[in-house]
Design a protein around this motif. Structure first.
Motif, PDB file in Angstrom:
ATOM      1  N   GLN A   1       0.846  -1.186   0.000  1.00  0.00           N
ATOM      2  CA  GLN A   1       0.000   0.000   0.000  1.00  0.00           C
ATOM      3  C   GLN A   1       0.881   1.235   0.000  1.00  0.00           C
ATOM      4  N   ALA A   2       0.826   1.970  -1.093  1.00  0.00           N
ATOM      5  CA  ALA A   2       1.540   3.238  -1.190  1.00  0.00           C
ATOM      6  C   ALA A   2       0.690   4.349  -0.578  1.00  0.00           C
ATOM      7  N   PRO A   3       1.311   5.439  -0.141  1.00  0.00           N
ATOM      8  CA  PRO A   3       0.547   6.530   0.469  1.00  0.00           C
ATOM      9  C   PRO A   3      -0.579   7.011  -0.435  1.00  0.00           C
ATOM     10  N   GLY A   4      -1.781   7.075   0.122  1.00  0.00           N
ATOM     11  CA  GLY A   4      -2.924   7.561  -0.640  1.00  0.00           C
ATOM     12  C   GLY A   4      -3.554   6.554  -1.570  1.00  0.00           C
ATOM     13  N   ASN A   5      -2.999   5.346  -1.603  1.00  0.00           N
ATOM     14  CA  ASN A   5      -3.513   4.315  -2.505  1.00  0.00           C
ATOM     15  C   ASN A   5      -4.164   3.180  -1.726  1.00  0.00           C
ATOM     16  N   GLN A   6      -4.878   2.325  -2.453  1.00  0.00           N
ATOM     17  CA  GLN A   6      -5.442   1.128  -1.841  1.00  0.00           C
ATOM     18  C   GLN A   6      -4.358   0.070  -1.712  1.00  0.00           C
ATOM     19  N   ARG A   7      -4.658  -0.969  -0.950  1.00  0.00           N
ATOM     20  CA  ARG A   7      -3.732  -2.081  -0.796  1.00  0.00           C
ATOM     21  C   ARG A   7      -3.827  -2.958  -2.039  1.00  0.00           C
ATOM     22  N   ASP A   8      -2.692  -3.190  -2.676  1.00  0.00           N
ATOM     23  CA  ASP A   8      -2.649  -3.923  -3.936  1.00  0.00           C
ATOM     24  C   ASP A   8      -1.932  -5.266  -3.790  1.00  0.00           C
ATOM     25  N   PHE A   9      -2.399  -6.221  -4.550  1.00  0.00           N
ATOM     26  CA  PHE A   9      -1.782  -7.552  -4.588  1.00  0.00           C
ATOM     27  C   PHE A   9      -0.383  -7.472  -5.178  1.00  0.00           C
ATOM     28  N   VAL A  10       0.544  -8.226  -4.573  1.00  0.00           N
ATOM     29  CA  VAL A  10       1.907  -8.306  -5.090  1.00  0.00           C
ATOM     30  C   VAL A  10       2.236  -9.734  -5.530  1.00  0.00           C
ATOM     31  N   ALA A  11       2.012 -10.704  -4.631  1.00  0.00           N
ATOM     32  CA  ALA A  11       2.414 -12.080  -4.937  1.00  0.00           C
ATOM     33  C   ALA A  11       1.673 -13.050  -4.038  1.00  0.00           C
ATOM     34  N   ILE A  12       1.583 -14.300  -4.513  1.00  0.00           N
ATOM     35  CA  ILE A  12       0.971 -15.370  -3.739  1.00  0.00           C
ATOM     36  C   ILE A  12       1.754 -16.649  -3.956  1.00  0.00           C
TER      37      ILE A  12
END
Length: 115
Positions: free
Chosen positions: A39-50
């Motif tokens: 989660q970058a500042p001001g952004n939503q939490r985004d998928f990276v890896a599974i």
């Protein structure tokens, strides 16, 4: 009690590398998938890896070829190796899983990519 604790974040120059760790307790990591989000500042939490129970992996397009997710079942720890870091990778990184139908997250570790 399920707990996830991320570590390994910090300040790194563009092109550098970091390895994040996610130490777990309260469940057996080999029986569950593990994920990394950011989660970058001001952004939503985004998928990276599974990484799945069978150790199949999948990545966000933005990190493919640069990041590698892995796990050490003996240590109940998941990892995220990050290479060729870019300023746009700057974010708080969270590991997560789902145990018994409930999602669990760590508190995150901050990664800052800057010259």
């Amino acid at each position: 009690q399920v707990q996830l604790v991320e570590s390994g974040g910090g300040l790194v120059q563009p092109g550098g590398s970091l390895r994040l760790s996610c130490a777990t307790s309260g469940f057996t990591i080999s029986n569950y998938y593990m994920t990394w989000y950011r989660q970058a500042p001001g952004n939503q939490r985004d998928f990276v890896a599974i990484i799945t129970i069978r150790n199949n992996t999948n990545y966000a397009d933005s990190v493919k070829g640069r990041f590698t997710i892995s796990r050490d079942n003996a240590k109940n720890t998941a990892y995220l190796q990050m290479n060729s870091l870019k300023p746009q990778d700057t974010a708080v990184y969270y590991c997560g899983t789902n145990v018994g139908g409930r999602p669990y997250w760590g508190k995150g570790t901050l990664v800052t990519v800057s010259a």
